[in-house]
Design an enzyme around this catalytic site. Structure first.
Site, short mmCIF file in Angstrom:
data_model
loop_
_atom_site.label_atom_id
_atom_site.label_comp_id
_atom_site.label_asym_id
_atom_site.label_seq_id
_atom_site.Cartn_x
_atom_site.Cartn_y
_atom_site.Cartn_z
N ARG A 1 0.84 -1.19 0.00
CA ARG A 1 0.00 0.00 0.00
C ARG A 1 0.88 1.25 0.00
NH1 ARG A 1 -4.87 1.51 4.27
NH2 ARG A 1 -3.25 1.08 5.83
N ASP B 1 -3.78 3.09 13.67
CA ASP B 1 -2.98 3.78 12.66
C ASP B 1 -3.53 5.18 12.48
OD1 ASP B 1 -5.25 3.57 11.06
OD2 ASP B 1 -4.41 2.05 9.73
#
Length: 530
Positions: A164, A441
Site C-alpha cells: 500500500r 494507525d
C-alpha cells in the site's frame, strides 16, 4: 546526504543499504513517473476541493449521472492471478523488519505491506521499508533485536505481499525532480515496482473519484511498458474509505478493470471522510461516539452491502475491514471478550459474501481463517455469490441520523486520549501504535480529531448534559495528558513528544472554522519528522 542522478535529487540522511534501492536507474524511473503524471495529480487534488465545496453548498451526494452507462453495462475485471484468488485472511502492518518477518510467518493468505497509515514516513522508514520488501521477495529475511532475539522466516507457505503506497495527497520532500517534491505514492510505487516487477500487487488508499483511479491505471500502463512487463501484470485492490468513492465503486473498478483485483471496506477513514465532506451540514450528519458506529449501523451496512454486490457483479474480490485487537499476555478475560467480538465480526462479513478480511495481529489469523473456512470450504472465494437482491440508494448511504447512539463524555475523552497518544507515537516514527489493546494507525487519529471538530462546531450536547465547546475540549486535553503522564511516568513523558502531539492535535481538532479544517493531520505533522 545529497546525491544527484541524471533526473532526481535525494535530500536525506544516510540509511543502511540505501544504495540497493536508490539506484540511478530506479530514481530515473521515479522521475519519469513524476514528470508524466504530476500535472494530473495536481489537477485531481484541486478537483477534490471543488467537489467538497459543492457538497458544502448542496449538502448532498449522489451516484454520478454522467457515468450511468458504465453502471448499466455488462463488463468484468480481469481474472486474478493464482496468488490473489484466495484472500480469506489478510494481515496488515508497516514494512518494519520484525513486522515483515512476523507477517510472512503468520499463515495469512495476503500481507498488506503498508507505507501509508501504519507507517510514519520518515526517510528511514521509507527507504528501510523498500529494503525489507526487497529481502522478503528474495527470501533473505532475518533480524536480531537489540535484546539479542533472532527472527527468521520459517513458514513454508508465505502470504502474497500486497503493497500500500501513500495517498495522492502526500509529498515526499526527500525526493525532488526539477525542484519539486515527488508524490509519496509515486516514490513508494515506483521503487517497489522497479525492484520487484514479478510480484506487482498493490492496495490503493484514499481515492475520492474514478478519475483518481484512472490516474493509477495510467501509471500502471506506463510503468509496465517502461519496465517491459506484460500489460495487466499489475493488480490493485482499492480501499473504499471515502464517502465520495462509495458513490463511484463501479466506475473505480471500470477504470482499473485491466488491473483491478477488488475493493476493501474500511471504517475509520470512511467515517472521517464523511465528517470532512459534510462538516458544514446540519445535525443529521453528526456522529455519536466513534466506537459506537459499527459496521451494523444502517448507513454503514448499506455501504458494506453495496461493496460486496458491486465487486461480485464485476468479478472482483470484496475484502472486509480490520480486526485491530492486540491479544493481552496478562489478561485472559480481555482476550476472551475481544476474540468473541472479532469472531462475530468476521462471521458477519463471511455471511454477507465477503471473500476475506483483515487482521492486525498474527494471533487473529487462525480465528479469521477458521470463520472463512467454515463458509468457503474448498472454494477460494465467494465470487459466485452475486447478491443480486442488494439495492442501495444515496439516501441510505447518507442516513447517519439513524445510528442508535449518542455522544458521551467517555467518547470525547477517548477521542482526545487516543488521538494524542497516536500522534505522539507517529512523531517518534511509529505509525502502528498499540493503544488500549488495539493496533491503531493514522485513521484512528483522523476520526478522533474530526469528530471533536464536528462536536464543537455543532454545539453537540453530551449525555451528561455538557455542551462540547473549545474550552471543554482544552480542559479534557489537560486532564487526559495528566493521566497519560501519570501512566507512563515523568521520565518517559519528558522523553516523548507529547507537547508537539498536543499542538498538532489542537491544530487539527480545534480549527476555527470550516475553511481552516486541515484535510489530513499528517500534512502538518510531516513538518515535524525527519
Amino acid at each position: 546526504m545529497s546525491a544527484q542522478t541524471t533526473s532526481a535529487e535525494i535530500n536525506g540522511y544516510p540509511v543502511d543499504r540505501q544504495d540497493e534501492v536508490l539506484t540511478a536507474e530506479a530514481l530515473d524511473f521515479v522521475a519519469a513517473l513524476h514528470r508524466t503524471f504530476e500535472p494530473t495529480r495536481r489537477e485531481l487534488l484541486a478537483a477534490r476541493a471543488e467537489r467538497r465545496a459543492e457538497i458544502a453548498r448542496t449538502g448532498r451526494l449522489d451516484f454520478p449521472p454522467d457515468t450511468a452507462e458504465i453502471r448499466a453495462a455488462e463488463w468484468r475485471v480481469a481474472e486474478a492471478p493464482p496468488a490473489l484468488r484466495d484472500r480469506r485472511v489478510e494481515m496488515t502492518g508497516p514494512t518494519e523488519r520484525k513486522m515483515t518477518i512476523n507477517a510472512l510467518n503468520s499463515g495469512a493468505k495476503v500481507w498488506l505491506a503498508d507505507f501509508e497509515d501504519a507507517t510514519t514516513p520518515t526517510w528511514h522508514n521509507v527507504v528501510a521499508g523498500q529494503v525489507n520488501l526487497l529481502d522478503a521477495n528474495t527470501g533473505e529475511m532475518a533480524y536480531t533485536s537489540p535484546e539479542g532475539k533472532e527472527y527468521k522466516v520459517t513458514a513454508t507457505e508465505q502470504p502474497a505481499i500486497v503493497v500500500r503506497p501513500r495517498g495522492w495527497h502526500l509529498d515526499e520532500r526527500h525526493v525532488t525532480v526539477d525542484g519539486r517534491p515527488v508524490a509519496g505514492a509515486l516514490v513508494d510505487f515506483g521503487l517497489y515496482f522497479f525492484h520487484n516487477p514479478s510480484v506487482p500487487w498493490f492496495y490503493l488508499p484514499k481515492l475520492e473519484s474514478h478519475r483518481e483511479a484512472r490516474l493509477w491505471n495510467d501509471v500502471f500502463t506506463f510503468a509496465q511498458r517502461e519496465r517491459g512487463v506484460p500489460h495487466g501484470s499489475i493488480r490493485a485492490t482499492v480501499l473504499i474509505e471515502t464517502i465520495t468513492a462509495a458513490f463511484e465503486m463501479e466506475e473505480i473498478l471500470y477504470e482499473l478493470r485491466e488491473h483491478a483485483s477488488g475493493l476493501n471496506a474500511g471504517r475509520w477513514d470512511y467515517l472521517f471522510s464523511l465528517i470532512k465532506n459534510f462538516r458544514d451540514a446540519g445535525p443529521e450528519f453528526v456522529l455519536p461516539d466513534r466506537n459506537a458506529v459499527t459496521m451494523t449501523a444502517p448507513f454503514m451496512r448499506a455501504y458494506t452491502e453495496l461493496l460486496v454486490a458491486t465487486c461480485h457483479r464485476r468479478g472482483a474480490f470484496a475484502v472486509g475491514g480490520m480486526a485491530a485487537f492486540i491479544p493481552s499476555r496478562r489478561d485472559p478475560e480481555v482476550n476472551e471478550k475481544a476474540v468473541a467480538k472479532v469472531r462475530e465480526d468476521k462471521q458477519r462479513e463471511a455471511s454477507a459474501g465477503y471473500d476475506g478480511s483483515w487482521v492486525a495481529h498474527p494471533d487473529l489469523v487462525p480465528i479469521c481463517r477458521e470463520v472463512f473456512d467454515g463458509v468457503l470450504g474448498d472454494r477460494p472465494n465467494q465470487l459466485d455469490r452475486l447478491r443480486d437482491e442488494v439495492t442501495v440508494t444515496a439516501d441510505q448511504l447518507l442516513d447517519v441520523a439513524s445510528t442508535p447512539a449518542e455522544p458521551t463524555e467517555d467518547g470525547l475523552r477517548n477521542d482526545v486520549s487516543v488521538g494524542i497518544l497516536y500522534i505522539e507515537s507517529w512523531l517518534r516514527g511509529n505509525g502502528a501504535a498499540g493503544i488500549n489493546n488495539l493496533m491503531e494507525d493514522a485513521a484512528t487519529a483522523e476520526i478522533a480529531r474530526s469528530q471533536i471538530w464536528q462536536w464543537v462546531h455543532g454545539g453537540v450536547k453530551l449525555t451528561s448534559g455538557a455542551v462540547v465547546t473549545e474550552e471543554l475540549v482544552r480542559k479534557v486535553i489537560d486532564e487526559e495528558l495528566a493521566a497519560i503522564r501519570s501512566a507512563v511516568g515523568d521520565d518517559a513523558y519528558a522523553g516523548g513528544r507529547f507537547d508537539q502531539a498536543r499542538e498538532v492535535f489542537e491544530e487539527v481538532a480545534l480549527a476555527k472554522d470550516s475553511a481552516d479544517f486541515v484535510e489530513f493531520l499528517t500534512l502538518p505533522a510531516y513538518r515535524l519528522i525527519d
